[in-house]
Write a protein that holds these residues in place. Structure first.
Motif, PDB file in Angstrom:
ATOM      1  N   ASP A 103       0.816  -1.220   0.000  1.00  0.00           N
ATOM      2  CA  ASP A 103       0.000   0.000   0.000  1.00  0.00           C
ATOM      3  C   ASP A 103       0.848   1.267   0.000  1.00  0.00           C
ATOM      4  N   GLY A 104       2.059   1.170   0.478  1.00  0.00           N
ATOM      5  CA  GLY A 104       2.931   2.343   0.566  1.00  0.00           C
ATOM      6  C   GLY A 104       4.380   1.887   0.606  1.00  0.00           C
ATOM      7  N   PRO A 105       5.259   2.734   1.099  1.00  0.00           N
ATOM      8  CA  PRO A 105       6.671   2.364   1.198  1.00  0.00           C
ATOM      9  C   PRO A 105       6.860   1.146   2.104  1.00  0.00           C
ATOM     10  N   VAL A 106       7.762   0.254   1.720  1.00  0.00           N
ATOM     11  CA  VAL A 106       7.990  -0.971   2.488  1.00  0.00           C
ATOM     12  C   VAL A 106       9.417  -1.013   3.005  1.00  0.00           C
ATOM     13  N   GLN A 107       9.553  -1.657   4.156  1.00  0.00           N
ATOM     14  CA  GLN A 107      10.872  -1.881   4.731  1.00  0.00           C
ATOM     15  C   GLN A 107      11.428  -3.195   4.186  1.00  0.00           C
ATOM     16  N   VAL A 108      12.726  -3.327   4.226  1.00  0.00           N
ATOM     17  CA  VAL A 108      13.374  -4.554   3.765  1.00  0.00           C
ATOM     18  C   VAL A 108      12.860  -5.734   4.578  1.00  0.00           C
ATOM     19  N   ARG A 109      12.638  -5.531   5.868  1.00  0.00           N
ATOM     20  CA  ARG A 109      12.163  -6.594   6.749  1.00  0.00           C
ATOM     21  C   ARG A 109      10.829  -7.166   6.234  1.00  0.00           C
ATOM     22  N   ALA A 110       9.898  -6.294   5.831  1.00  0.00           N
ATOM     23  CA  ALA A 110       8.585  -6.740   5.352  1.00  0.00           C
ATOM     24  C   ALA A 110       8.729  -7.558   4.069  1.00  0.00           C
ATOM     25  N   VAL A 111       9.604  -7.128   3.176  1.00  0.00           N
ATOM     26  CA  VAL A 111       9.828  -7.873   1.937  1.00  0.00           C
ATOM     27  C   VAL A 111      10.455  -9.223   2.261  1.00  0.00           C
ATOM     28  N   GLY A 112      11.417  -9.221   3.181  1.00  0.00           N
ATOM     29  CA  GLY A 112      12.060 -10.467   3.594  1.00  0.00           C
ATOM     30  C   GLY A 112      11.061 -11.456   4.175  1.00  0.00           C
ATOM     31  N   GLU A 113      10.136 -10.966   4.989  1.00  0.00           N
ATOM     32  CA  GLU A 113       9.114 -11.848   5.575  1.00  0.00           C
ATOM     33  C   GLU A 113       8.240 -12.441   4.480  1.00  0.00           C
ATOM     34  N   ARG A 114       7.865 -11.623   3.496  1.00  0.00           N
ATOM     35  CA  ARG A 114       7.042 -12.118   2.380  1.00  0.00           C
ATOM     36  C   ARG A 114       7.796 -13.153   1.546  1.00  0.00           C
ATOM     37  N   LEU A 115       9.116 -13.026   1.486  1.00  0.00           N
ATOM     38  CA  LEU A 115       9.924 -13.990   0.735  1.00  0.00           C
ATOM     39  C   LEU A 115      10.250 -15.237   1.552  1.00  0.00           C
ATOM     40  N   GLY A 116       9.864 -15.233   2.836  1.00  0.00           N
ATOM     41  CA  GLY A 116      10.110 -16.398   3.689  1.00  0.00           C
ATOM     42  C   GLY A 116      11.469 -16.397   4.359  1.00  0.00           C
ATOM     43  N   LEU A 117      12.117 -15.245   4.420  1.00  0.00           N
ATOM     44  CA  LEU A 117      13.413 -15.153   5.101  1.00  0.00           C
ATOM     45  C   LEU A 117      13.200 -14.994   6.596  1.00  0.00           C
ATOM     46  N   ASP A 118      14.182 -15.398   7.388  1.00  0.00           N
ATOM     47  CA  ASP A 118      14.129 -15.225   8.833  1.00  0.00           C
ATOM     48  C   ASP A 118      14.472 -13.764   9.137  1.00  0.00           C
ATOM     49  N   ALA A 119      13.440 -12.955   9.326  1.00  0.00           N
ATOM     50  CA  ALA A 119      13.630 -11.514   9.518  1.00  0.00           C
ATOM     51  C   ALA A 119      14.176 -11.167  10.891  1.00  0.00           C
ATOM     52  N   SER A 120      14.192 -12.124  11.814  1.00  0.00           N
ATOM     53  CA  SER A 120      14.712 -11.833  13.151  1.00  0.00           C
ATOM     54  C   SER A 120      16.241 -11.771  13.150  1.00  0.00           C
ATOM     55  N   VAL A 121      16.878 -12.322  12.135  1.00  0.00           N
ATOM     56  CA  VAL A 121      18.336 -12.305  12.027  1.00  0.00           C
ATOM     57  C   VAL A 121      18.720 -11.247  10.994  1.00  0.00           C
ATOM     58  N   ARG A 122      19.375 -10.198  11.469  1.00  0.00           N
ATOM     59  CA  ARG A 122      19.707  -9.070  10.594  1.00  0.00           C
ATOM     60  C   ARG A 122      20.562  -9.501   9.411  1.00  0.00           C
ATOM     61  N   GLY A 123      21.481 -10.413   9.634  1.00  0.00           N
ATOM     62  CA  GLY A 123      22.383 -10.884   8.583  1.00  0.00           C
ATOM     63  C   GLY A 123      21.646 -11.534   7.426  1.00  0.00           C
ATOM     64  N   LYS A 124      20.474 -12.074   7.675  1.00  0.00           N
ATOM     65  CA  LYS A 124      19.688 -12.704   6.611  1.00  0.00           C
ATOM     66  C   LYS A 124      19.057 -11.647   5.700  1.00  0.00           C
ATOM     67  N   LEU A 125      18.878 -10.435   6.222  1.00  0.00           N
ATOM     68  CA  LEU A 125      18.235  -9.381   5.442  1.00  0.00           C
ATOM     69  C   LEU A 125      19.228  -8.551   4.625  1.00  0.00           C
ATOM     70  N   GLU A 126      20.500  -8.585   4.977  1.00  0.00           N
ATOM     71  CA  GLU A 126      21.481  -7.738   4.288  1.00  0.00           C
ATOM     72  C   GLU A 126      21.620  -8.070   2.801  1.00  0.00           C
ATOM     73  N   PRO A 127      21.649  -9.343   2.400  1.00  0.00           N
ATOM     74  CA  PRO A 127      21.690  -9.615   0.955  1.00  0.00           C
ATOM     75  C   PRO A 127      20.445  -9.081   0.230  1.00  0.00           C
ATOM     76  N   LEU A 128      19.289  -9.172   0.897  1.00  0.00           N
ATOM     77  CA  LEU A 128      18.057  -8.645   0.319  1.00  0.00           C
ATOM     78  C   LEU A 128      18.139  -7.121   0.207  1.00  0.00           C
ATOM     79  N   ARG A 129      18.658  -6.470   1.249  1.00  0.00           N
ATOM     80  CA  ARG A 129      18.825  -5.012   1.209  1.00  0.00           C
ATOM     81  C   ARG A 129      19.736  -4.626   0.039  1.00  0.00           C
ATOM     82  N   ALA A 130      20.798  -5.395  -0.177  1.00  0.00           N
ATOM     83  CA  ALA A 130      21.720  -5.114  -1.290  1.00  0.00           C
ATOM     84  C   ALA A 130      21.006  -5.265  -2.632  1.00  0.00           C
TER      85      ALA A 130
END
Length: 153
Positions: A103-130
């Motif tokens: 609906d609006g701007p999204v955080q990397v964490r929200a995209v990671g959760e939708r992709l099934g990544l473990d969003a509680s571990v920051r290191g798992k989100l860094e490749p997605l952020r890149a």
């Protein structure tokens, strides 16, 4: 005698004025030459950009080996391009779809959760952020100053 002094003084004034005007004319000529050079450079850059855009539209992304793994380069987005199978890797297309559905701007964490990544571990989100930053750099997404992402129209 006064007339001679006046003539001498006036000639001196005119000589000074002529010298000043000559100097200004030289400065104007130098600036005109610089502008002509700048115009030629801009024309060449515009021609090159046009040629590059035509080449980018006609070429699909090429797989490249990075650290022993095959990866696809993400092309720059132009007004006529869409994230088709031939243009973007599937992971990038999934990210783009998730951001567009939001609906609006999204955080990397929200995209990671939708992709099934473990969003509680920051290191798992860094490749997605890149990946998302790379998509923003190429014009597919817009990265806001607060770090959230939106889809380009």
């Amino acid at each position: 005698m006064q007339e001679r002094q006046w003539i001498t003084a006036r000639r001196s004034e005119l000589d000074a004025l002529a010298e000043q005007l000559t100097k200004q004319l030289q400065e104007v000529e130098v600036e005109r030459d610089e502008l002509a050079i700048a115009e030629r450079v801009l024309n060449r850059l515009a021609e090159q950009a046009h040629a590059d855009a035509e080449a980018a539209d006609s070429v699909a992304p090429v797989p490249v080996k990075v650290a022993g793994r095959a990866v696809l380069l993400i092309p720059h987005r132009t007004a006529a391009t869409r994230p088709t199978r031939a243009r973007c890797p599937s992971a990038s297309r999934k990210i783009l779809a998730i951001v567009r559905e939001a609906d609006g701007p999204v955080q990397v964490r929200a995209v990671g959760e939708r992709l099934g990544l473990d969003a509680s571990v920051r290191g798992k989100l860094e490749p997605l952020r890149a990946k998302m930053t790379k998509l923003a750099d190429r014009g597919w997404l817009h990265k806001r100053p607060d770090g959230r992402f939106t889809a380009r129209s």
